[in-house]
Design a protein around this motif. Structure first.
Motif, PDB file in Angstrom:
ATOM      1  N   VAL A  98     -11.165 -11.360 -18.352  1.00 56.81           N
ATOM      2  CA  VAL A  98     -10.295 -10.717 -19.334  1.00 56.81           C
ATOM      3  C   VAL A  98      -9.618 -11.798 -20.171  1.00 56.81           C
ATOM      4  CG1 VAL A  98      -8.362  -9.131 -19.679  1.00 56.81           C
ATOM      5  CG2 VAL A  98      -9.895  -8.816 -17.714  1.00 56.81           C
ATOM      6  N   PHE A  99      -9.823 -11.698 -21.475  1.00 58.31           N
ATOM      7  CA  PHE A  99      -9.269 -12.653 -22.430  1.00 58.31           C
ATOM      8  C   PHE A  99      -8.225 -11.923 -23.263  1.00 58.31           C
ATOM      9  CE2 PHE A  99     -13.568 -13.603 -21.309  1.00 58.31           C
ATOM     10  CZ  PHE A  99     -13.528 -14.940 -20.977  1.00 58.31           C
ATOM     11  N   VAL A 100      -7.011 -12.451 -23.275  1.00 61.22           N
ATOM     12  CA  VAL A 100      -5.886 -11.789 -23.932  1.00 61.22           C
ATOM     13  C   VAL A 100      -5.431 -12.632 -25.112  1.00 61.22           C
ATOM     14  CG1 VAL A 100      -3.555 -10.866 -23.621  1.00 61.22           C
ATOM     15  CG2 VAL A 100      -5.189 -10.790 -21.719  1.00 61.22           C
ATOM     16  N   ASN A 101      -5.500 -12.064 -26.304  1.00 57.98           N
ATOM     17  CA  ASN A 101      -5.005 -12.714 -27.516  1.00 57.98           C
ATOM     18  C   ASN A 101      -3.482 -12.703 -27.420  1.00 57.98           C
ATOM     19  OD1 ASN A 101      -4.407 -13.535 -30.106  1.00 57.98           O
ATOM     20  ND2 ASN A 101      -5.567 -11.922 -31.122  1.00 57.98           N
ATOM     21  N   SER A 102      -2.888 -13.868 -27.171  1.00 58.23           N
ATOM     22  CA  SER A 102      -1.447 -13.881 -26.926  1.00 58.23           C
ATOM     23  C   SER A 102      -0.787 -15.157 -27.422  1.00 58.23           C
ATOM     24  CB  SER A 102      -1.160 -13.689 -25.430  1.00 58.23           C
ATOM     25  OG  SER A 102      -1.796 -14.663 -24.649  1.00 58.23           O
ATOM     26  N   THR A 103       0.520 -15.036 -27.592  1.00 59.86           N
ATOM     27  CA  THR A 103       1.340 -16.172 -28.004  1.00 59.86           C
ATOM     28  C   THR A 103       1.443 -17.156 -26.843  1.00 59.86           C
ATOM     29  OG1 THR A 103       3.374 -15.077 -27.274  1.00 59.86           O
ATOM     30  CG2 THR A 103       2.697 -14.717 -29.584  1.00 59.86           C
ATOM     31  N   SER A 136      -5.278 -16.419 -21.322  1.00 55.51           N
ATOM     32  CA  SER A 136      -4.777 -16.319 -22.684  1.00 55.51           C
ATOM     33  C   SER A 136      -5.747 -16.999 -23.637  1.00 55.51           C
ATOM     34  CB  SER A 136      -3.421 -17.012 -22.769  1.00 55.51           C
ATOM     35  OG  SER A 136      -2.919 -16.957 -24.092  1.00 55.51           O
ATOM     36  N   ALA A 137      -5.808 -16.476 -24.851  1.00 51.44           N
ATOM     37  CA  ALA A 137      -6.588 -17.092 -25.920  1.00 51.44           C
ATOM     38  C   ALA A 137      -5.723 -17.067 -27.181  1.00 51.44           C
ATOM     39  CB  ALA A 137      -7.885 -16.320 -26.144  1.00 51.44           C
ATOM     40  N   PRO A 138      -5.772 -18.130 -27.982  1.00 49.95           N
ATOM     41  CA  PRO A 138      -4.951 -18.151 -29.193  1.00 49.95           C
ATOM     42  C   PRO A 138      -5.451 -17.196 -30.274  1.00 49.95           C
ATOM     43  CG  PRO A 138      -6.297 -20.122 -29.069  1.00 49.95           C
ATOM     44  CD  PRO A 138      -6.490 -19.378 -27.769  1.00 49.95           C
ATOM     45  N   SER A 139      -6.715 -16.787 -30.176  1.00 54.01           N
ATOM     46  CA  SER A 139      -7.275 -15.767 -31.059  1.00 54.01           C
ATOM     47  C   SER A 139      -8.557 -15.243 -30.426  1.00 54.01           C
ATOM     48  CB  SER A 139      -7.557 -16.316 -32.464  1.00 54.01           C
ATOM     49  OG  SER A 139      -8.599 -17.264 -32.422  1.00 54.01           O
ATOM     50  N   VAL A 146      -7.724  -7.881 -26.960  1.00 50.22           N
ATOM     51  CA  VAL A 146      -8.297  -8.187 -25.655  1.00 50.22           C
ATOM     52  C   VAL A 146      -9.817  -8.177 -25.772  1.00 50.22           C
ATOM     53  CG1 VAL A 146      -8.452  -7.440 -23.223  1.00 50.22           C
ATOM     54  CG2 VAL A 146      -6.337  -7.088 -24.482  1.00 50.22           C
ATOM     55  N   GLU A 147     -10.478  -8.981 -24.947  1.00 48.94           N
ATOM     56  CA  GLU A 147     -11.925  -8.934 -24.786  1.00 48.94           C
ATOM     57  C   GLU A 147     -12.215  -9.028 -23.286  1.00 48.94           C
ATOM     58  OE1 GLU A 147     -16.037 -11.244 -26.159  1.00 48.94           O
ATOM     59  OE2 GLU A 147     -14.107 -11.946 -26.906  1.00 48.94           O
TER      60      GLU A 147
END
Length: 155
Positions: A98-103, A136-139, A146-147
């Motif tokens: 799980v990849f979360v686009n987050s700050t 976490s991912a920056p984008s 989410v991906e």
């Protein structure tokens, strides 16, 4: 023919979407060595629009992220059905990524990932319990929140 998964989806008020086509140079699934590898799936809402945003800003809270993760998991289920022609061969959901686009200061990726994990367990029971990474991912592609990708044991 209505399957156990179809009944569970109906109980949850969910409709299985059509499996999304790849948006780049890859295939949605690969079956190898008794496993089904599902490429990263991005979240579409019930109307087919992408769920966009960055967790930790612009009102994108944990609940928002959980729904996005749940929608990714729903698309994984759609890809499984498309690849295997149904769910009879699903042995176990082995792992979700799980990849979360987050700050940078957002640290609740595991809680966001529960949106996907909880759906897998609700649909597949004990066979839906899995190992997981939540990062976490920056984008993310197309600005989605989410991906999620998956590894599934098959018979």
């Amino acid at each position: 023919m209505t399957t156990h998964i179809d009944r569970k989806l109906a109980e949850l008020g969910l409709t299985l979407p059509a499996a999304a086509a790849p948006v780049a140079s890859y295939v949605p699934t690969v079956e190898s060595g008794g496993m089904l590898y599902v490429s990263g799936q991005i979240p579409f809402d019930a109307d087919g629009a992408l769920i966009l945003g960055r967790l930790g800003e612009d009102g994108c809270d944990i609940a928002f992220g959980q729904e996005a993760a749940r929608r990714c998991a729903l698309m994984i289920v759609a890809q499984v059905k498309a690849a295997l022609g149904g769910f009879d061969r699903v042995g176990r959901i082995v792992k979700l990524g799980v990849f979360v686009n987050s700050t940078p200061d957002f640290t609740d990726q595991p809680q966001v990932a529960n949106g996907a994990s909880d759906l897998m367990e609700a649909l597949f029971g004990d066979a839906g319990k899995h190992a997981r990474a939540a990062v976490s991912a920056p984008s993310l592609p197309r600005g989605v929140a989410v991906e999620v990708d998956a590894v599934i044991a098959i018979a």
